[in-house]
Enzyme design. Sequence first.
Site, mmCIF file in Angstrom:
data_model
loop_
_atom_site.group_PDB
_atom_site.id
_atom_site.type_symbol
_atom_site.label_atom_id
_atom_site.label_comp_id
_atom_site.label_asym_id
_atom_site.label_seq_id
_atom_site.Cartn_x
_atom_site.Cartn_y
_atom_site.Cartn_z
ATOM 1 N N CYS A 290 -61.521 -11.716 29.312
ATOM 2 C CA CYS A 290 -61.939 -12.268 28.016
ATOM 3 C C CYS A 290 -62.945 -13.359 28.317
ATOM 4 O O CYS A 290 -62.641 -14.305 29.039
ATOM 5 C CB CYS A 290 -60.752 -12.839 27.248
ATOM 6 S SG CYS A 290 -61.241 -13.709 25.735
ATOM 7 N N ARG B 140 -63.832 -1.806 25.593
ATOM 8 C CA ARG B 140 -63.948 -3.072 24.853
ATOM 9 C C ARG B 140 -63.599 -4.264 25.754
ATOM 10 O O ARG B 140 -64.464 -5.022 26.162
ATOM 11 C CB ARG B 140 -63.041 -3.011 23.605
ATOM 12 C CG ARG B 140 -63.293 -4.113 22.589
ATOM 13 C CD ARG B 140 -62.678 -5.437 22.909
ATOM 14 N NE ARG B 140 -61.220 -5.384 23.034
ATOM 15 C CZ ARG B 140 -60.493 -6.394 23.476
ATOM 16 N NH1 ARG B 140 -61.068 -7.521 23.868
ATOM 17 N NH2 ARG B 140 -59.179 -6.295 23.591
ATOM 18 N N ASP B 141 -62.331 -4.404 26.102
ATOM 19 C CA ASP B 141 -61.908 -5.571 26.884
ATOM 20 C C ASP B 141 -62.576 -5.545 28.260
ATOM 21 O O ASP B 141 -62.923 -6.592 28.821
ATOM 22 C CB ASP B 141 -60.378 -5.568 27.044
ATOM 23 C CG ASP B 141 -59.784 -6.965 27.162
ATOM 24 O OD1 ASP B 141 -60.538 -7.912 27.407
ATOM 25 O OD2 ASP B 141 -58.557 -7.098 27.023
ATOM 26 N N ASN C 150 -57.550 -6.420 33.189
ATOM 27 C CA ASN C 150 -56.375 -5.960 32.445
ATOM 28 C C ASN C 150 -55.506 -5.173 33.413
ATOM 29 O O ASN C 150 -55.961 -4.741 34.477
ATOM 30 C CB ASN C 150 -56.815 -4.993 31.338
ATOM 31 C CG ASN C 150 -57.526 -5.685 30.193
ATOM 32 O OD1 ASN C 150 -58.683 -6.056 30.320
ATOM 33 N ND2 ASN C 150 -56.828 -5.865 29.091
ATOM 34 N N HIS D 95 -52.699 -8.814 31.129
ATOM 35 C CA HIS D 95 -53.749 -8.921 32.149
ATOM 36 C C HIS D 95 -53.037 -9.115 33.485
ATOM 37 O O HIS D 95 -51.947 -9.688 33.548
ATOM 38 C CB HIS D 95 -54.700 -10.068 31.821
ATOM 39 C CG HIS D 95 -55.648 -9.726 30.698
ATOM 40 N ND1 HIS D 95 -56.976 -9.479 30.904
ATOM 41 C CD2 HIS D 95 -55.433 -9.548 29.377
ATOM 42 C CE1 HIS D 95 -57.556 -9.172 29.746
ATOM 43 N NE2 HIS D 95 -56.631 -9.216 28.795
ATOM 44 N N HIS E 261 -49.917 -6.313 25.945
ATOM 45 C CA HIS E 261 -51.309 -6.300 26.429
ATOM 46 C C HIS E 261 -51.370 -7.277 27.603
ATOM 47 O O HIS E 261 -51.590 -8.473 27.434
ATOM 48 C CB HIS E 261 -52.228 -6.734 25.271
ATOM 49 C CG HIS E 261 -53.672 -6.858 25.612
ATOM 50 N ND1 HIS E 261 -54.617 -5.927 25.209
ATOM 51 C CD2 HIS E 261 -54.360 -7.801 26.294
ATOM 52 C CE1 HIS E 261 -55.817 -6.302 25.633
ATOM 53 N NE2 HIS E 261 -55.692 -7.438 26.298
#
Length: 300
Positions: free
Chosen positions: A238, A13-14, A247, A207, A205
């Site tokens: 993002c 996803r990310d 990430n 990065h 979370h």
Amino acid sequence: MTDRASVYEVSPRDGLQNERATVPLRSKLRLIEALVRAGLARVEITSFVSPKWIPQLADADDVAQHAKPPEGVTFSALCPNARGLERARAAGLREVAVFVSASETHNRKNVNKSVADTLAAFEEVVGPALAAGLRVRGYVSTVWGCPYEGEVDPKRALVIARKLADMGCYQVSLGDTIGVGTPLQTQRILRMMLGELSADRIALHMHDTRGTALANVLVGLEMGVRDFDASVGGLGGCPYAPGAAGNLATEDLVYMLHGMGVHTGIDLERLVEAGRVAESVVGRSLPGKVHQAGVRSLKA
Ligand code: HMG
Ligand code: MG
């Protein structure tokens, strides 16, 4: 210090939402399979967002329909509104994640709404998802800083995290969306958060844009947090956060955790193989440190 941590994998996803090229469905499935083979029990496989906003994940319905999690594995997906939840349920997902930013400008750029309106709109996602037996995770982005506003008052994140938890999110993942966080800042943010939420309801979370993600994770570990988001090879970003490259790499996280005697249930060698799959899927080399060093070199 207890000796277990849970890794929440976000690369499909990310990671893939930020790639220039759209990765074909079969390659996404290959990546997800490799992650599961490595022992990742929680994987965010896609987003049920507008395909106009994130064309890279326009095949979310197909991804979720084809990628069936084996026993003990949970697949999740981002879900901004009722339409997203409808799609997630139709694809058979058992978990979804809602997301909102601590800073107004990033939130508007990301979902075209104010923070207050975004939280209000979650009423049509979180309650119905819980009523349908799904688990819901919440994200607060830009907690450590905003690409448009700079520093963000941590109290903003605190109020939002409390609201997400009260709505019924089992966990709130605090995002350093652009990777600006430093350890003492993390300590201050977590000290404040832990006054409101128990450690098991908080995830980090991070990065790794400036190389501080692991240092921040270490602060979290020392303060009792045991849930960390990461992306194999360091894939990710993002699209509505300029500079949000990469990430925290899952291999780097797992290497550090295992070295500290913190178990994850993940096989590091297989994880490195999954990183190679990720690299072949996106057709470029990935920045993760352990990904680049490999694990075999340790034994040489
Ligand atoms: P909007 O344009 O304000 O809303 O978008 P809308 O309701 O007017 O919808 C626009 C179009 O999208 C319509 O289509 C809708 O039907 C459609 P049209 O009528 O024009 O043909 N639409 C949808 N289609 C499919 N599935 C849906 C859906 N919803 C609307 N669920 C919206 C509002 C929230 C939809 C949009 O802004 C959006 O999709 N944003 C997604 C942004 C995003 O995914 N950003 C990246 C993830 S967040 C992140 O990376 C941070 C994180 O990693 C943590 C961290 O690092 O800090 C989580
Ligand atoms: Mg992110």
